[in-house]
Design a protein around this motif. Structure first.
Motif, mmCIF file in Angstrom:
data_model
loop_
_atom_site.group_PDB
_atom_site.id
_atom_site.type_symbol
_atom_site.label_atom_id
_atom_site.label_comp_id
_atom_site.label_asym_id
_atom_site.label_seq_id
_atom_site.Cartn_x
_atom_site.Cartn_y
_atom_site.Cartn_z
ATOM 1 N N ARG A 1 0.838 -1.203 0.000
ATOM 2 C CA ARG A 1 0.000 0.000 0.000
ATOM 3 C C ARG A 1 0.870 1.249 0.000
ATOM 4 N NH1 ARG A 1 -5.282 1.542 3.518
ATOM 5 N NH2 ARG A 1 -4.823 3.733 3.876
ATOM 6 N N SER A 2 1.832 1.321 0.910
ATOM 7 C CA SER A 2 2.696 2.502 0.964
ATOM 8 C C SER A 2 3.978 2.179 1.715
ATOM 9 C CB SER A 2 1.986 3.684 1.636
ATOM 10 O OG SER A 2 1.560 3.335 2.931
ATOM 11 N N LEU A 3 4.987 3.005 1.481
ATOM 12 C CA LEU A 3 6.275 2.886 2.159
ATOM 13 C C LEU A 3 6.594 4.238 2.782
ATOM 14 C CD1 LEU A 3 9.458 1.089 0.987
ATOM 15 C CD2 LEU A 3 9.612 3.465 1.760
ATOM 16 N N LEU A 4 7.026 4.209 4.037
ATOM 17 C CA LEU A 4 7.300 5.450 4.763
ATOM 18 C C LEU A 4 8.719 5.439 5.307
ATOM 19 C CD1 LEU A 4 4.113 4.520 5.392
ATOM 20 C CD2 LEU A 4 4.142 6.710 6.588
ATOM 21 N N TRP A 5 9.330 6.622 5.320
ATOM 22 C CA TRP A 5 10.634 6.829 5.944
ATOM 23 C C TRP A 5 10.468 7.741 7.156
ATOM 24 C CZ3 TRP A 5 15.231 4.547 4.770
ATOM 25 C CH2 TRP A 5 15.366 3.931 3.519
ATOM 26 N N TYR A 6 11.150 7.359 8.232
ATOM 27 C CA TYR A 6 11.172 8.147 9.455
ATOM 28 C C TYR A 6 12.621 8.374 9.884
ATOM 29 C CZ TYR A 6 6.167 7.403 10.374
ATOM 30 O OH TYR A 6 4.797 7.405 10.309
ATOM 31 N N LYS A 7 12.844 9.477 10.578
ATOM 32 C CA LYS A 7 14.136 9.789 11.193
ATOM 33 C C LYS A 7 13.956 9.718 12.706
ATOM 34 C CE LYS A 7 17.520 13.561 11.651
ATOM 35 N NZ LYS A 7 17.812 14.989 11.300
ATOM 36 N N GLN A 8 14.839 8.958 13.367
ATOM 37 C CA GLN A 8 14.726 8.819 14.811
ATOM 38 C C GLN A 8 16.022 9.244 15.482
ATOM 39 O OE1 GLN A 8 14.070 4.815 16.354
ATOM 40 N NE2 GLN A 8 12.937 5.625 18.101
ATOM 41 N N GLU A 9 15.951 10.354 16.180
ATOM 42 C CA GLU A 9 17.057 10.750 17.039
ATOM 43 C C GLU A 9 16.728 10.204 18.429
ATOM 44 O OE1 GLU A 9 18.457 14.940 15.546
ATOM 45 O OE2 GLU A 9 16.335 14.670 15.016
ATOM 46 N N LYS A 10 17.204 10.833 19.479
ATOM 47 C CA LYS A 10 16.938 10.227 20.794
ATOM 48 C C LYS A 10 15.553 10.644 21.275
ATOM 49 C CE LYS A 10 21.750 9.846 22.186
ATOM 50 N NZ LYS A 10 21.766 8.383 21.970
ATOM 51 N N LYS A 11 14.596 10.508 20.423
ATOM 52 C CA LYS A 11 13.239 10.932 20.756
ATOM 53 C C LYS A 11 12.277 10.279 19.762
ATOM 54 C CE LYS A 11 14.267 15.217 18.262
ATOM 55 N NZ LYS A 11 14.295 16.693 18.320
ATOM 56 N N ALA A 12 11.169 10.948 19.527
ATOM 57 C CA ALA A 12 10.139 10.368 18.670
ATOM 58 C C ALA A 12 10.611 10.239 17.230
ATOM 59 C CB ALA A 12 8.897 11.253 18.707
ATOM 60 N N PRO A 13 10.302 9.106 16.575
ATOM 61 C CA PRO A 13 10.520 9.034 15.127
ATOM 62 C C PRO A 13 9.721 10.141 14.443
ATOM 63 C CG PRO A 13 10.030 6.854 16.022
ATOM 64 C CD PRO A 13 9.756 7.841 17.111
ATOM 65 N N THR A 14 10.372 10.860 13.550
ATOM 66 C CA THR A 14 9.680 11.931 12.841
ATOM 67 C C THR A 14 9.541 11.555 11.378
ATOM 68 O OG1 THR A 14 11.777 13.087 12.558
ATOM 69 C CG2 THR A 14 10.394 13.782 14.391
ATOM 70 N N PHE A 15 8.393 11.853 10.827
ATOM 71 C CA PHE A 15 8.048 11.468 9.462
ATOM 72 C C PHE A 15 8.875 12.247 8.461
ATOM 73 C CE2 PHE A 15 5.622 10.226 5.885
ATOM 74 C CZ PHE A 15 5.372 11.363 5.139
ATOM 75 N N LEU A 16 9.371 11.533 7.439
ATOM 76 C CA LEU A 16 10.112 12.177 6.354
ATOM 77 C C LEU A 16 9.313 12.126 5.048
ATOM 78 C CD1 LEU A 16 13.714 10.771 6.981
ATOM 79 C CD2 LEU A 16 12.855 13.052 7.542
ATOM 80 N N PHE A 17 9.051 10.921 4.570
ATOM 81 C CA PHE A 17 8.394 10.762 3.279
ATOM 82 C C PHE A 17 7.432 9.585 3.299
ATOM 83 C CE2 PHE A 17 11.045 13.707 1.125
ATOM 84 C CZ PHE A 17 12.369 13.469 1.462
ATOM 85 N N MET A 18 6.412 9.678 2.456
ATOM 86 C CA MET A 18 5.574 8.536 2.145
ATOM 87 C C MET A 18 5.562 8.354 0.639
ATOM 88 S SD MET A 18 1.643 7.651 3.111
ATOM 89 C CE MET A 18 0.842 8.724 1.921
ATOM 90 N N LEU A 19 5.771 7.109 0.194
ATOM 91 C CA LEU A 19 5.807 6.806 -1.237
ATOM 92 C C LEU A 19 4.787 5.728 -1.544
ATOM 93 C CD1 LEU A 19 9.333 6.689 -0.378
ATOM 94 C CD2 LEU A 19 9.021 7.736 -2.604
ATOM 95 N N THR A 20 4.049 5.962 -2.617
ATOM 96 C CA THR A 20 3.075 4.962 -3.026
ATOM 97 C C THR A 20 3.248 4.561 -4.496
ATOM 98 O OG1 THR A 20 1.502 6.716 -3.539
ATOM 99 C CG2 THR A 20 1.350 5.717 -1.349
ATOM 100 N N SER A 21 3.865 5.420 -5.290
ATOM 101 C CA SER A 21 3.988 5.165 -6.724
ATOM 102 C C SER A 21 5.449 5.039 -7.119
ATOM 103 C CB SER A 21 3.356 6.303 -7.521
ATOM 104 O OG SER A 21 1.997 6.429 -7.185
ATOM 105 N N SER A 22 5.712 4.154 -8.064
ATOM 106 C CA SER A 22 7.078 3.954 -8.542
ATOM 107 C C SER A 22 7.572 5.149 -9.331
ATOM 108 C CB SER A 22 7.140 2.740 -9.465
ATOM 109 O OG SER A 22 7.319 1.554 -8.750
ATOM 110 N N GLY A 23 8.863 5.431 -9.167
ATOM 111 C CA GLY A 23 9.528 6.369 -10.059
ATOM 112 C C GLY A 23 9.301 7.839 -9.765
ATOM 113 N N ILE A 24 8.478 8.144 -8.800
ATOM 114 C CA ILE A 24 8.219 9.562 -8.498
ATOM 115 C C ILE A 24 9.065 9.939 -7.294
ATOM 116 C CG2 ILE A 24 6.498 11.252 -7.786
ATOM 117 C CD1 ILE A 24 4.414 9.501 -9.215
#
Lengths: 113, 113
Positions: free
Chosen positions: A31-54
């Motif tokens: 359905r979707s792929l998400l990237w998060y960044k986690q420092e010494k706290k809450a994971p923070t949202f970076l990107f959500m991808l659903t379609s190839s090549g974009i």
């Protein structure tokens, strides 16, 4: 069983370098792929991808998805010490009614001055 | 918007004791998730609430674990008779129904001695 594998597990670079983080996945109904960044706290949202090549882009960070080869990459250009963190990749199985995230083990990035 | 908040941030307990954690999601979010993260691993799904209904529980959630979300607002996660293997970071996340992006709290770090 749905699975996400990230590589490398850890990476050490110097400020100004460009890095590429990899995420491969196996999921029965993508359905979707998400990237998060986690420092010494809450994971923070970076990107959500659903379609190839974009390509999704935000400042020095960008990400792209390949649904045929079942992977995504996260690029960081001109790295800074503030980019040091664990980067998490997760997928959502569209057959799930809950939208739960299935995470990889993360890539630990250390940026040295 | 104060984001997702979790309390306490750290909990140290002795084996066999009961502990309870609290999560306050973003106010308009009807979906709430609990995840567990151990050192060097990505978060693993524990349980999911839609409003006040608990709709999915992972097999990781043994009978010593119970979660509630009365009135569909805050949620609590209780662990009874804690074991050393319960030591982990417990993360809470929330999302708006139909949206894939989850917003995480800073987590509660549990240490069982």
């Amino acid at each position: 069983e749905d699975k996400v594998v990230q590589s490398p597990l850890s990476l050490v670079v110097h400020e100004g370098d460009t890095v590429t983080l990899n995420c491969s996945y196996e999921v029965t109904n993508f359905r979707s792929l998400l990237w998060y960044k986690q420092e010494k706290k809450a994971p923070t949202f970076l990107f959500m991808l659903t379609s190839s090549g974009i390509e999704k882009k935000s400042g020095r960070l960008s990400s792209i998805l390949d649904k045929k080869e079942l992977f995504s990459i996260l690029n960081i250009t001109a790295t800074q010490t503030g980019d040091s963190a664990v980067y998490l990749c997760a997928v959502i199985n569209g057959s799930s009614n809950t939208g739960k995230l299935i995470f990889g083990q993360g890539t630990t990035l250390q940026v040295k001055p | 918007d104060t984001g997702v908040s979790q309390d306490p941030r750290h909990k140290i307990t002795k084996r066999g004791q009961n502990v309870t954690f609290r999560c306050d999601p973003i106010s308009e979010h009807n979906r709430l998730y609990w995840y567990r993260q151990t050192l060097g691993q990505g978060p693993e799904f524990l349980t999911y609430f839609q409003n006040e209904a608990q709709l999915e529980k992972s097999r990781l959630l043994s009978d010593r674990f119970s979660a509630e979300r009365p009135k569909g607002s805050f949620s609590t996660l209780e662990i009874q008779r804690t074991e050393q293997g319960d030591s982990a970071m417990y993360l809470c996340a929330s999302s708006l129904g139909g949206a894939d992006i989850q917003y995480f709290g800073a987590g509660t770090r549990l240490s069982v001695l």
